[in-house]
Design a protein around this motif. Structure first.
Motif, PDB file in Angstrom:
ATOM      1  N   LYS A   1       1.705  88.546  62.039  1.00  0.00           N
ATOM      2  CA  LYS A   1       1.313  89.820  62.629  1.00  0.00           C
ATOM      3  C   LYS A   1       1.971  90.014  63.991  1.00  0.00           C
ATOM      4  N   ALA A   2       2.075  88.948  64.777  1.00  0.00           N
ATOM      5  CA  ALA A   2       2.714  89.026  66.089  1.00  0.00           C
ATOM      6  C   ALA A   2       4.181  89.447  65.978  1.00  0.00           C
ATOM      7  N   LEU A   3       4.770  89.219  64.817  1.00  0.00           N
ATOM      8  CA  LEU A   3       6.162  89.600  64.580  1.00  0.00           C
ATOM      9  C   LEU A   3       6.284  90.992  63.952  1.00  0.00           C
ATOM     10  N   GLY A   4       5.134  91.634  63.705  1.00  0.00           N
ATOM     11  CA  GLY A   4       5.142  92.952  63.100  1.00  0.00           C
ATOM     12  C   GLY A   4       5.291  92.937  61.592  1.00  0.00           C
ATOM     13  N   VAL A   5       4.956  91.814  60.975  1.00  0.00           N
ATOM     14  CA  VAL A   5       5.098  91.668  59.525  1.00  0.00           C
ATOM     15  C   VAL A   5       3.715  91.723  58.883  1.00  0.00           C
ATOM     16  N   ALA A   6       3.539  92.612  57.908  1.00  0.00           N
ATOM     17  CA  ALA A   6       2.279  92.696  57.169  1.00  0.00           C
ATOM     18  C   ALA A   6       2.263  91.617  56.093  1.00  0.00           C
ATOM     19  N   THR A   7       1.155  90.914  55.980  1.00  0.00           N
ATOM     20  CA  THR A   7       1.043  89.842  54.987  1.00  0.00           C
ATOM     21  C   THR A   7      -0.223  90.011  54.158  1.00  0.00           C
ATOM     22  N   GLU A   8      -0.197  89.410  52.981  1.00  0.00           N
ATOM     23  CA  GLU A   8      -1.358  89.368  52.100  1.00  0.00           C
ATOM     24  C   GLU A   8      -1.326  88.031  51.374  1.00  0.00           C
TER      25      GLU A   8
ATOM     26  N   ILE B   1       8.043  86.406  49.898  1.00  0.00           N
ATOM     27  CA  ILE B   1       7.967  85.020  50.356  1.00  0.00           C
ATOM     28  C   ILE B   1       6.858  84.337  49.562  1.00  0.00           C
ATOM     29  N   ALA B   2       7.103  83.124  49.121  1.00  0.00           N
ATOM     30  CA  ALA B   2       6.083  82.378  48.385  1.00  0.00           C
ATOM     31  C   ALA B   2       6.077  80.937  48.862  1.00  0.00           C
ATOM     32  N   ARG B   3       4.960  80.296  48.689  1.00  0.00           N
ATOM     33  CA  ARG B   3       4.814  78.897  49.060  1.00  0.00           C
ATOM     34  C   ARG B   3       4.582  78.097  47.789  1.00  0.00           C
ATOM     35  N   ALA B   4       5.300  77.014  47.653  1.00  0.00           N
ATOM     36  CA  ALA B   4       5.105  76.113  46.518  1.00  0.00           C
ATOM     37  C   ALA B   4       4.955  74.704  47.078  1.00  0.00           C
ATOM     38  N   GLY B   5       3.797  74.158  46.896  1.00  0.00           N
ATOM     39  CA  GLY B   5       3.553  72.817  47.408  1.00  0.00           C
ATOM     40  C   GLY B   5       2.367  72.187  46.708  1.00  0.00           C
ATOM     41  N   TRP B   6       2.144  70.943  47.029  1.00  0.00           N
ATOM     42  CA  TRP B   6       1.055  70.202  46.409  1.00  0.00           C
ATOM     43  C   TRP B   6       0.390  69.356  47.470  1.00  0.00           C
ATOM     44  N   TRP B   7      -0.922  69.269  47.434  1.00  0.00           N
ATOM     45  CA  TRP B   7      -1.666  68.465  48.391  1.00  0.00           C
ATOM     46  C   TRP B   7      -2.841  67.845  47.671  1.00  0.00           C
TER      47      TRP B   7
END
Length: 40
Positions: free
Chosen positions: A3-10, A31-37
């Motif tokens: 948000k500080a960069l002016g980018v809307a996210t969901e 943009i997507a995140r792919a990871g495992w924890w």
């Protein structure tokens, strides 16, 4: 942070199979995140 960069996210939670299918088809996201924890 975005948000500080002016980018809307969901954030969207999906089942693992659906998420990886979406990644392969490149649908519905920029943009997507792919990871495992393990959480242990």
């Amino acid at each position: 942070m975005w948000k500080a960069l002016g980018v809307a996210t969901e954030l969207v939670n999906t089942e693992v199979k659906v998420h990886y299918d979406d990644l392969q088809r490149n649908t519905g996201f920029d943009i997507a995140r792919a990871g495992w924890w393990s959480g242990a």
